[in-house]
Design a protein around this motif. Structure first.
Motif, short mmCIF file in Angstrom:
data_model
loop_
_atom_site.label_atom_id
_atom_site.label_comp_id
_atom_site.label_asym_id
_atom_site.label_seq_id
_atom_site.Cartn_x
_atom_site.Cartn_y
_atom_site.Cartn_z
N TYR A 147 6.22 101.30 25.45
CA TYR A 147 5.21 100.60 26.21
C TYR A 147 5.40 99.31 26.70
O TYR A 147 6.34 98.65 26.11
CB TYR A 147 3.86 100.85 25.56
CG TYR A 147 3.88 100.12 24.16
CD1 TYR A 147 3.41 98.83 24.29
CD2 TYR A 147 4.20 100.82 22.79
CE1 TYR A 147 3.59 98.19 22.99
CE2 TYR A 147 3.97 100.11 21.81
CZ TYR A 147 3.76 98.93 21.90
OH TYR A 147 3.76 98.24 20.49
N TYR A 148 4.71 98.94 27.73
CA TYR A 148 4.69 97.74 28.19
C TYR A 148 3.50 97.28 28.99
O TYR A 148 2.78 98.26 29.24
CB TYR A 148 5.90 97.45 29.20
CG TYR A 148 5.81 98.22 30.62
CD1 TYR A 148 5.22 97.79 31.50
CD2 TYR A 148 6.63 99.57 30.48
CE1 TYR A 148 5.29 98.53 32.74
CE2 TYR A 148 6.44 100.13 31.61
CZ TYR A 148 5.87 99.81 32.73
OH TYR A 148 5.64 100.45 33.79
N GLY A 149 3.17 96.04 29.06
CA GLY A 149 2.06 95.59 29.96
C GLY A 149 1.99 94.06 30.01
O GLY A 149 2.35 93.23 29.69
N THR A 150 1.21 93.75 31.15
CA THR A 150 0.84 92.42 31.62
C THR A 150 -0.44 92.22 32.13
O THR A 150 -0.99 93.00 32.55
CB THR A 150 1.95 92.12 32.90
OG1 THR A 150 3.31 92.19 32.41
CG2 THR A 150 1.62 90.66 33.15
N PHE A 151 -1.01 91.05 31.52
CA PHE A 151 -2.38 90.54 32.01
C PHE A 151 -2.09 89.10 32.21
O PHE A 151 -1.66 88.22 31.59
CB PHE A 151 -3.31 90.60 30.65
CG PHE A 151 -4.65 90.10 30.92
CD1 PHE A 151 -5.41 90.87 31.72
CD2 PHE A 151 -4.89 88.94 30.63
CE1 PHE A 151 -6.94 90.26 31.98
CE2 PHE A 151 -6.07 88.18 30.67
CZ PHE A 151 -7.24 88.96 31.68
N SER A 152 -2.54 88.78 33.62
CA SER A 152 -2.58 87.54 34.18
C SER A 152 -4.04 87.25 34.54
O SER A 152 -4.72 88.04 35.26
CB SER A 152 -1.59 87.33 35.18
OG SER A 152 -1.61 88.25 36.27
N LEU A 153 -4.50 85.89 34.48
CA LEU A 153 -5.64 85.48 34.95
C LEU A 153 -5.37 84.22 35.37
O LEU A 153 -4.68 83.40 34.77
CB LEU A 153 -6.73 85.55 33.96
CG LEU A 153 -8.21 85.00 34.41
CD1 LEU A 153 -8.83 85.94 35.51
CD2 LEU A 153 -8.98 85.04 33.22
N SER A 154 -5.82 83.89 36.88
CA SER A 154 -5.61 82.50 37.34
C SER A 154 -6.96 81.91 37.85
O SER A 154 -7.70 82.79 38.55
CB SER A 154 -4.55 82.65 38.59
OG SER A 154 -3.40 83.11 37.91
N TYR A 155 -7.22 80.74 37.87
CA TYR A 155 -8.05 80.23 38.58
C TYR A 155 -7.71 78.92 39.52
O TYR A 155 -6.91 78.10 38.69
CB TYR A 155 -9.17 79.51 37.72
CG TYR A 155 -10.15 78.62 38.36
CD1 TYR A 155 -11.36 79.19 38.94
CD2 TYR A 155 -10.33 77.35 38.45
CE1 TYR A 155 -12.34 78.62 39.51
CE2 TYR A 155 -11.38 76.46 38.91
CZ TYR A 155 -12.28 77.18 39.48
OH TYR A 155 -13.16 76.45 40.26
N MET A 156 -8.02 78.70 40.55
CA MET A 156 -7.40 77.64 41.29
C MET A 156 -8.51 77.28 42.47
O MET A 156 -9.51 77.98 42.72
CB MET A 156 -6.32 78.12 42.21
CG MET A 156 -6.44 79.29 43.24
SD MET A 156 -6.63 78.59 44.94
CE MET A 156 -4.97 78.34 45.32
N LYS A 157 -8.61 76.06 42.56
CA LYS A 157 -9.26 75.31 43.74
C LYS A 157 -8.49 74.67 44.61
O LYS A 157 -7.85 73.66 44.29
CB LYS A 157 -10.21 74.44 43.10
CG LYS A 157 -11.53 73.94 43.88
CD LYS A 157 -12.57 73.09 43.01
CE LYS A 157 -13.67 72.56 43.86
NZ LYS A 157 -14.59 71.66 43.39
N SER A 158 -8.46 74.97 45.95
CA SER A 158 -7.94 74.27 46.88
C SER A 158 -8.75 73.75 48.26
O SER A 158 -9.45 74.45 48.77
CB SER A 158 -7.03 75.38 47.61
OG SER A 158 -6.05 74.89 48.54
#
Length: 258
Positions: A75-86
């Motif tokens: 098995y494999y997996g990825t969790f990514s979370l991003s916050y940005m202000k431009s």
């Protein structure tokens, strides 16, 4: 030339076999960005210019978190979370010190990927009773296959609301005069499109022969048929139409490896 200064700090940690965490924060400053001279003087009546001036500046801040499990076992997996202000510094005369969201600001972005590798699945299915085994041939199940899911979420992109006014007309299609004109509001990028999200599913089956391999892949993009809006078309009669991104899209293919 436009100038960019990036300040980035991050940390990575390997927590187990194939499991990695990373956290990164950044500050990016852009200056000398070309801006239309007409936009700078947009509140000056009848001002006309073809020039672009290096009067723009922008600041981007954000943080990214990623958790990744590599394919060590099945098995494999990825969790990514991003916050940005431009934010773009408003270059218009009369708006000194004001800012507005840049065209590329998507405050929240999240991606979840999960997959599993199967061995001997077709052999096990062939042992099922006939009434259960026959339906399994609808999909390309093999003894060496992979099933994966991907879900993605983005905040809606910013846009400037246009207002339809009948006080100004233009030639529509070079044929007739329109009944009015769409005019950009004073608040730049103050509105946002609805949030974007979709679920994708994929099956990848490999049939191994003595001297070659046959690979069959099947995927379903936007599995729950989310109506994601990419933007709007503004018509000369004062109506507005939605531009919709891909709906449910099945994709299939066959590869031969020698």
């Amino acid at each position: 030339n436009t100038r960019a200064l990036h300040y980035v700090a991050g940390i990575e940690h390997i927590a187990g076999e194939g499991l990695k965490f990373s956290l990164e924060a950044y500050l990016k400053k852009y200056s000398r960005i070309p801006v239309a001279d007409e936009f700078i003087h947009s509140e000056t009546p009848y001002y006309r210019s073809d020039k672009f001036l290096n009067a723009g500046s922008m600041e981007v801040t954000g943080v990214d978190f990623t958790m990744q499990q590599k394919l060590v076992k099945d098995y494999y997996g990825t969790f990514s979370l991003s916050y940005m202000k431009s934010e773009f510094s408003d270059p218009r005369i009369g708006h000194d010190g004001e800012k507005y969201p840049s065209q590329y600001e998507y405050p929240f972005m999240m991606t979840v990927i999960a997959g599993k590798r199967y061995h001997g699945l077709r052999t096990e299915m062939d042992k099922l009773p006939l009434f259960l085994k026959i339906p399994t041939y609808v999909l390309p199940f093999s003894d060496d296959m992979e099933i994966s899911l991907r879900w993605r979420y983005n905040s809606g992109g910013p846009f400037t609301r246009l207002e339809y006014t009948a006080t100004e007309q233009h030639r529509a299609g070079g044929v007739t005069w329109s009944k009015g004109t769409w005019v950009a509001g004073e608040q730049i990028n103050a509105d946002r499109l609805p949030a974007y999200h979709r679920l994708d599913a994929a099956i990848n089956s490999r049939y191994n022969f003595e001297k070659w391999n046959l690979v069959i892949f099947l995927s379903f993009q936007n599995l729950y048929n989310r109506r994601n809006i990419a933007g709007y078309i503004y018509n000369s009669d004062g109506t507005r139409n939605e531009v919709i991104q891909f709906s449910l899209l099945p994709v299939a293919g066959i590869e031969a490896e020698f």
